[in-house]
Structures are given as C-alpha cells and as structure tokens.
Design an enzyme around this catalytic site. Structure first.
Site, PDB file in Angstrom:
ATOM      1  CB  SER A 193      -0.870   0.000   1.261  1.00  0.00           C
ATOM      2  OG  SER A 193      -1.455   1.258   1.465  1.00  0.00           O
TER       3      SER A 193
ATOM      4  CE1 TYR B 227      -3.648  -2.414   5.346  1.00  0.00           C
ATOM      5  CE2 TYR B 227      -3.089  -0.203   4.593  1.00  0.00           C
ATOM      6  CZ  TYR B 227      -3.447  -1.517   4.320  1.00  0.00           C
ATOM      7  OH  TYR B 227      -3.610  -1.921   3.006  1.00  0.00           O
TER       8      TYR B 227
END
Length: 236
Positions: free
Chosen positions: A144, A160
């Site tokens: 990501s 995350y």
C-alpha cells in the site's frame, strides 16, 4: 495433468476482492491457479464459481496466521504440482483504528502485524524452496502507499502503515537474498472498492489486479526488489 510448460500460481486471501480477481485473471491467462484462504467454505465456494467458467482453479486451505497451516499447504502444493511459479501475498487486514498508535490497544498492532507482515514472511519462507528447486519464481507482495516512509510523518491507521512498511522492507531484503531467476516486488494497488476498501473507493478489483499481474510474467531482465503502482516505480 499438469503439463510442464503450464505455470502454477498461488494467491493468498483469494476468496474475495482483489485476491479473487487475481485468481480469475491468472486463470484466464493460462495459469493453473491455487486459491487459498483460511475459510474453507468461502474458499471452496469461490473456487467452484471460477470452475463453472471453465477456469483451472483449485482450492488449498491456508491460514497465514498459522505457521502449521502454511507448512501443510506448502506440502500439499508440492505433492500435487511439484512446483510453484508465482506467489501473490494478497491476504491482509485493516482494523478501523484512526487514533494514535500509542493510545490504541496494542493487540490491534499485534494482530495487524501477524497477518500483513508475519503472514507474508512465513508464506514466502515456506514456499520459496519450491521456486529454488527450479531456479525460477515470481513473488508479489500486495502492499500500500501507506507503507511508504513519507506516510510515517502523518497520524492515522498507524498499525496498518507499520505493517506495510515492514512488508516493503521484507520485499527488499528477500530480493537482495534471492538467487537464480527469482524475483520479488511490492505493489500498491490503489484505493480499491472491496470489503476492505469500502464502496466509495474509485478503483475496481479488476483494475487493481491488472496493475499487479504484469509482475507475474516479467522475464529474467525484469525488476527485483521494486515498489510499483500501475506499472511505474514509486518511492519507498
């Protein structure tokens, strides 16, 4: 029967979202695809749906949070196919935590790291011998943009972000250690409309899968240890 020329690919978290679309597109491109997920029922249902479209997909149960489950899956793949050409580490979690990293329940960070980092680490560790055996392999870590260093100076989704930062570091380290024609790269699929990404995300799973899959078929001159979005290298 598996013809020697047919390539075998495995996708973790393949029963829905980007993972499911990756399985579908790999199969459409002539791969024999192993759809893996920790939920046996959902995994088998997804596999059956793809088989009904005459796609060459089989199911192997694997929980990336369970080292024994990963080890057993690797044994199963070796026994059934004798090789693995492409591994896509797609399984991932995000727990809705927008507070400060030091204020959140530490178990959120631990659970996030367990799946997004250690899960990928143990899967690579268990399956790379199948690639080393034939001197060929393509590993793709679905990461990501949140995993880039520049994101660490902003608050929000800290668990995350850290998990994807670690995954990016793992990508580079494994690339530096890999021998033969084994290549590992990380990909940012963008913000995708899935159960995880939510309905307002601008990209479809199909677009995301297309932006990832080119790395499954790169030649020996292709990149190793890179981070990509839509086929272009992005900063770590």
């Amino acid at each position: 029967m598996l013809s020697h020329a047919q390539k075998v690919a495995l996708v973790t978290g393949g029963n829905r979202g980007i993972g499911y679309e990756l399985v579908r597109q790999l199969a459409l491109n002539g791969f024999k695809v192993i759809l893996s997920s920790r939920d046996s029922k959902k995994g088998q249902e997804a596999t059956q749906k793809l088989k009904e479209s005459n796609l060459d997909v089989t199911f192997v149960e694997m929980d990336v949070n369970d080292q024994e489950s990963i080890r057993q899956a690797a044994i199963t793949v070796d026994e059934r196919f004798g090789k693995l050409d492409v591994l896509i580490n797609n399984a991932g979690v995000i727990f809705d935590e927008n507070g400060k990293l030091l204020n959140m329940d530490p178990s959120i960070l631990e659970r996030t790291m367990a799946t997004n980092f250690f899960g990928a680490y143990h899967v690579i560790r268990s399956f790379i011998p199948l690639m080393e055996k034939q001197g060929y392999g393509r590993i793709i870590n679905v990461s990501s943009e949140y995993g880039s260093m520049s994101e660490m100076s902003c608050t929000g989704v800290g668990a995350y972000k850290l998990s994807k930062l670690a995954l990016n570091g793992l990508t580079q380290l494994v690339a530096a250690e890999s021998k033969g024609d084994i290549k590992i790269n990380a990909v940012d699929p963008g913000w995708v409309s899935t159960d995880m990404g939510g309905p307002s995300a601008p990209r479809t799973p199909k677009q995301a899968a297309e932006s990832i899959l080119w790395l499954a078929t790169i030649g020996p001159e292709g990149p190793n240890g890179g981070f990509y979005r839509d086929g272009k290298r992005v900063d770590w």
